[in-house]
Design a protein around this motif. Structure first.
Motif, PDB file in Angstrom:
ATOM      1  N   PRO A 100      87.790  58.303 -55.921  1.00 38.88           N
ATOM      2  CA  PRO A 100      87.601  59.337 -56.939  1.00 38.88           C
ATOM      3  C   PRO A 100      88.878  60.156 -57.134  1.00 38.88           C
ATOM      4  CG  PRO A 100      86.619  60.018 -54.878  1.00 38.88           C
ATOM      5  CD  PRO A 100      87.099  58.610 -54.663  1.00 38.88           C
ATOM      6  N   VAL A 101      88.848  61.030 -58.115  1.00 37.93           N
ATOM      7  CA  VAL A 101      89.978  61.926 -58.347  1.00 37.93           C
ATOM      8  C   VAL A 101      90.027  62.942 -57.206  1.00 37.93           C
ATOM      9  CG1 VAL A 101      91.008  63.609 -59.911  1.00 37.93           C
ATOM     10  CG2 VAL A 101      89.789  61.614 -60.833  1.00 37.93           C
ATOM     11  N   GLY A 154      85.600  61.739 -62.832  1.00 29.61           N
ATOM     12  CA  GLY A 154      85.715  60.306 -62.643  1.00 29.61           C
ATOM     13  C   GLY A 154      85.563  59.562 -63.950  1.00 29.61           C
ATOM     14  N   ARG A 155      85.953  58.306 -63.944  1.00 36.11           N
ATOM     15  CA  ARG A 155      85.813  57.513 -65.152  1.00 36.11           C
ATOM     16  C   ARG A 155      85.759  56.030 -64.822  1.00 36.11           C
ATOM     17  NH1 ARG A 155      90.948  56.152 -68.764  1.00 36.11           N
ATOM     18  NH2 ARG A 155      89.420  54.549 -69.267  1.00 36.11           N
ATOM     19  N   ALA A 156      85.201  55.294 -65.750  1.00 41.37           N
ATOM     20  CA  ALA A 156      85.231  53.844 -65.705  1.00 41.37           C
ATOM     21  C   ALA A 156      86.376  53.347 -66.572  1.00 41.37           C
ATOM     22  CB  ALA A 156      83.908  53.281 -66.216  1.00 41.37           C
ATOM     23  N   HIS A 180      89.371  41.695 -78.592  1.00 40.06           N
ATOM     24  CA  HIS A 180      88.959  42.585 -77.509  1.00 40.06           C
ATOM     25  C   HIS A 180      88.726  43.991 -78.040  1.00 40.06           C
ATOM     26  CE1 HIS A 180      93.304  43.440 -77.666  1.00 40.06           C
ATOM     27  NE2 HIS A 180      92.962  44.646 -77.236  1.00 40.06           N
ATOM     28  N   TYR A 181      87.978  44.760 -77.245  1.00 41.99           N
ATOM     29  CA  TYR A 181      87.775  46.190 -77.502  1.00 41.99           C
ATOM     30  C   TYR A 181      87.902  46.917 -76.174  1.00 41.99           C
ATOM     31  CZ  TYR A 181      85.283  50.605 -77.577  1.00 41.99           C
ATOM     32  OH  TYR A 181      84.954  51.920 -77.395  1.00 41.99           O
ATOM     33  N   GLU A 182      88.634  48.024 -76.163  1.00 46.53           N
ATOM     34  CA  GLU A 182      88.767  48.843 -74.973  1.00 46.53           C
ATOM     35  C   GLU A 182      88.740  50.303 -75.394  1.00 46.53           C
ATOM     36  OE1 GLU A 182      91.663  49.001 -71.021  1.00 46.53           O
ATOM     37  OE2 GLU A 182      91.701  47.295 -72.399  1.00 46.53           O
ATOM     38  N   PRO A 183      87.815  51.097 -74.865  1.00 41.69           N
ATOM     39  CA  PRO A 183      87.728  52.498 -75.292  1.00 41.69           C
ATOM     40  C   PRO A 183      88.925  53.304 -74.821  1.00 41.69           C
ATOM     41  CG  PRO A 183      86.247  52.097 -73.464  1.00 41.69           C
ATOM     42  CD  PRO A 183      86.794  50.763 -73.855  1.00 41.69           C
ATOM     43  N   GLU A 184      89.184  54.402 -75.535  1.00 42.49           N
ATOM     44  CA  GLU A 184      90.274  55.287 -75.135  1.00 42.49           C
ATOM     45  C   GLU A 184      89.992  55.899 -73.773  1.00 42.49           C
ATOM     46  OE1 GLU A 184      89.144  56.633 -79.370  1.00 42.49           O
ATOM     47  OE2 GLU A 184      88.238  55.446 -77.756  1.00 42.49           O
ATOM     48  N   PHE A 185      88.717  56.219 -73.523  1.00 41.99           N
ATOM     49  CA  PHE A 185      88.297  56.806 -72.253  1.00 41.99           C
ATOM     50  C   PHE A 185      86.934  56.226 -71.916  1.00 41.99           C
ATOM     51  CE2 PHE A 185      85.982  59.930 -69.738  1.00 41.99           C
ATOM     52  CZ  PHE A 185      86.894  60.197 -68.728  1.00 41.99           C
ATOM     53  N   GLY A 186      86.757  55.833 -70.651  1.00 45.53           N
ATOM     54  CA  GLY A 186      85.482  55.229 -70.274  1.00 45.53           C
ATOM     55  C   GLY A 186      85.604  53.722 -70.206  1.00 45.53           C
ATOM     56  N   GLY A 187      84.492  53.074 -69.893  1.00 45.77           N
ATOM     57  CA  GLY A 187      84.514  51.636 -69.703  1.00 45.77           C
ATOM     58  C   GLY A 187      83.595  50.914 -70.662  1.00 45.77           C
ATOM     59  N   VAL A 188      83.204  49.721 -70.278  1.00 41.29           N
ATOM     60  CA  VAL A 188      82.244  48.934 -71.054  1.00 41.29           C
ATOM     61  C   VAL A 188      81.204  48.399 -70.070  1.00 41.29           C
ATOM     62  CG1 VAL A 188      83.887  48.304 -72.846  1.00 41.29           C
ATOM     63  CG2 VAL A 188      83.682  46.841 -70.855  1.00 41.29           C
TER      64      VAL A 188
END
Length: 674
Positions: free
Chosen positions: A544-545, A554-556, A576-584
């Motif tokens: 964790p941070v 925290g983040r994914a 592909h797709y990848e969010p700026e913040f967070g996961g999938v």
């Protein structure tokens, strides 16, 4: 989804009662074979670690004893025994804590990292497939090096060789120029691996080039195909030639086959070059304009436990919701009035988490998974839905699944009947269980990848049209024939059709830089839609941070990848797709819309119409975003969106921290009439 306690749990190998003892005289621990605090081992191999303790003066403390503990989340790639035996199952890294002990003093703790690297170079793949040039044309060839196990060697040095006086000149690093008619054989060499490509060079008799495109109008994100028609002075088309493609400005991509996608709405210039002769064409892309508002129709917060999978009964009036973090139960929810969801019943089971839930197509039977049973009788629970609002357990299947079942998929196909395809946490195998008689389940088949147990993990499964799409973590996407017939497969005899494997370590190297070695990363889920399979990677940092106050820090991470399977013999990642913040995490596809639970990034929905290439986020394809965080859940004001099920125009979104959200995507505002 991996248990969150595993993701961010700090290792506590030192018992609390030892904290009051005097400090240890151990100043450092030397581990062999290591360089400093890092050990390197070839993937799929094993190694024995030994240790020596030294005091502050550099003297060896011969009475010291040592214990090795595995930390982080690298358990999906390898295993470490307390006596120092490391078993590597995949590339990646493992965080280890070495404990040095002497009588009457506090233990001494020292961290260690095991890097598991690909084996020697065994195969080289040369791209692109171009094998015919005209005099004066240039081409950049690339070479990707693989081990015998199929692992990419990303930093491998490749030597290019071409015979003197060949038809091409080697400029270095795979760059070649066609200098005279004839043939040339280029070789790419790395260690014992060698690959060759024969290039034919023909005279440059091109007098003109014309660019032909498939459409006149398009939007950002649309794939527009261009074809370069080269003609000689007599106007005859010269076939078999491949141009070098380029475009400007730079927001987009173009493949060697002439498929272009622009990421921004603007005018682009496409260029096809045959040496000194080229042609240009312009295309203007309009804005995609798919953004839509969302309305929260209903809400069912959960506070006692985390929320796991959601499933909707075929009648559309009942939802089933799993729990985690010791929940031991699955809720039944009346959603006949979506604005007022009401819990009507629950099934209590020794599991600690109901990770996956699904019904048979006829709605008569429900299956949910068990993954953390205290008596290790995990497997699946089968319930009768004679009354959908009040399911009644009628059977369970636990044989060979003591380590737990993470995901299960129910599929019915004639003439084979109805089967549950269940993952096995312990062996990484897929178990096929016949439930034609739900009260008497029986296993009929198994299958698993050829990999050491220490690195084999099967996370999820999707079955459509007789093909099973397995999310095999370190092994990528695996496609099996389980009744399609193209490889002679059936539920009792699954047969491999294809596999898509990619370099997880290189793709997520920034996650290791942030949270350290042993982070979570793997192919997590898959969904077949038309000629595509959407695969989502689950990625979390190993720690964790530091110093953070709560879960919101925290983040994914992670990426959704689009696999083109129009040619099942040669599937390939195209977008592909990848969010700026967070996961999938989990996805659902209905029509031309993909719905996603994106962990910290909340609930997302995307336009996936047409052909898909490149970076989908940059193309303006996102339709809806909802941050599923409020003050009513088990974790306050933090989203951890698991997934979504879509039914009758409503999205049923399950958030681990916040329970169930029922969401409606509204029409675009400009489509609304006053």
């Amino acid at each position: 989804m991996i248990v969150l306690a595993l993701l961010f749990a700090a290792q506590q190998p030192v018992p609390a009662q030892e904290a009051g003892l005097p400090p240890s005289p151990i100043a450092r621990i030397e581990v062999q074979p290591a360089r400093g605090t890092e050990v390197t081992v070839t993937a799929r191999d094993s190694i024995r670690l030994t240790a020596r303790a030294f005091d502050r003066d550099g003297a060896v403390l011969s009475d010291a004893g040592f214990t090795f503990f595995q930390g982080g989340s690298g358990r999906f790639e390898g295993a470490v025994a307390q006596d120092g035996l490391v078993r590597s199952g995949s590339t990646g890294s493992i965080a280890i804590t070495v404990i040095g002990r002497l009588p009457g003093v506090r233990p001494f703790v020292q961290p260690l990292t095991v890097k598991m690297v690909p084996g020697p170079a065994a195969r080289i793949a040369i791209a692109p497939a171009t094998d015919r040039l005209v005099v004066g044309q240039r081409l950049h060839l690339t070479a990707e090096v693989y081990s015998a196990a199929g692992d990419v060697r990303p930093d491998e040095e490749v030597t290019w060789i071409v015979a003197p006086n060949s038809a091409v000149s080697l400029l270095g690093d795979g760059f070649i120029t066609a200098i005279k008619p004839g043939t040339a054989t280029l070789a790419a060499v790395s260690g014992a691996a060698r690959a060759e490509r024969t290039i034919t060079v023909v005279p440059n008799t091109i007098a003109s080039v014309e660019l032909v495109r498939t459409v006149r109008e398009a939007r950002q994100g649309d794939v527009v195909r261009f074809r370069a028609v080269a003609r000689n002075a007599a106007g005859r088309e010269l076939e078999g030639l491949s141009p070098i493609w380029s475009f400007s400005p730079g927001e987009g991509m173009i493949d060697q086959d002439g498929a272009f996608v622009g990421y921004a709405p603007r005018t682009y210039t496409i260029t096809a070059s045959f040496g000194t002769i080229s042609a240009d064409a312009m295309i203007t892309l309009a804005p995609r304009e798919v953004r839509r508002p969302a309305t929260v129709v209903g809400r069912l917060p959960r506070t006692a436990f985390t929320t796991e999978e959601v499933w909707i009964h075929p009648n559309g009036k009942v939802a089933y919701l799993g729990t985690g973090s010791g929940g031991d139960r699955m809720y039944t929810i009346d959603i006949s009035d979506p604005a007022n969801p009401v819990v009507t019943d629950s099934i209590l089971s020794n599991t600690r988490r109901v990770n996956d839930v699904m019904t048979t197509p006829d709605g008569r039977t429900l299956v949910f998974t068990r993954e953390g049973a205290s008596d290790r009788k995990n497997g699946i629970v089968i319930a009768s839905l004679a009354d959908p609002l009040h399911p009644r357990p009628i059977a369970e299947f636990t044989e060979g699944m003591e380590a737990g079942v993470h995901s299960a998929f129910i599929y019915r196909q004639e003439p084979f009947g109805t089967h549950v395809f269940a993952t096995n946490d312990g062996t990484g195998a897929i178990h096929v269980i016949n439930i034609d008689d739900p009260s008497a389940p029986r296993e009929v088949g198994r299958w698993r990848t050829d990999r050491p147990d220490a690195g084999r993990t099967l996370h999820d499964v999707d079955v459509q049209d007789g093909l099973a799409y397995l999310s095999y973590w370190n092994d990528g996407l695996v496609i099996l024939d389980v009744g399609k017939g193209i490889k002679g497969g059936s539920p009792a005899n699954p047969q491999l059709v294809a596999q898509v494997k990619y370099d997880l370590n290189a793709l997520y190297r920034d996650v290791e830089a942030v949270g350290g070695p042993g982070f979570i990363r793997g192919t997590h889920t898959a969904w077949r839609h038309k000629d595509y399979v959407f695969i989502a990677d689950e990625v979390f940092p190993a720690s964790p941070v530091e110093g953070a106050k709560d879960a919101s820090a925290g983040r994914a991470y992670g990426r959704l990848q689009v696999v083109d399977i129009s040619d099942l013999a040669a599937p390939r990642i195209v977008a592909h797709y990848e969010p700026e913040f967070g996961g999938v995490h989990n996805v659902w596809v209905a029509g031309d819309t993909l719905y996603m639970g994106a962990y910290n990034a909340g609930f997302r929905a995307f336009d996936i119409s047409g052909e898909l290439r490149g970076d989908l986020r940059t193309q303006g394809r996102e339709m809806v975003h909802l941050n599923t965080a409020d003050m009513d859940g088990s974790t306050k004001n933090t989203a951890m969106t698991w997934g979504v099920v879509v039914r009758d125009g409503l999205a049923y979104v399950n958030d681990m921290y916040n329970g169930l959200w029922i969401v409606r995507m509204e029409p675009r505002r400009r489509d609304l009439t006053p």
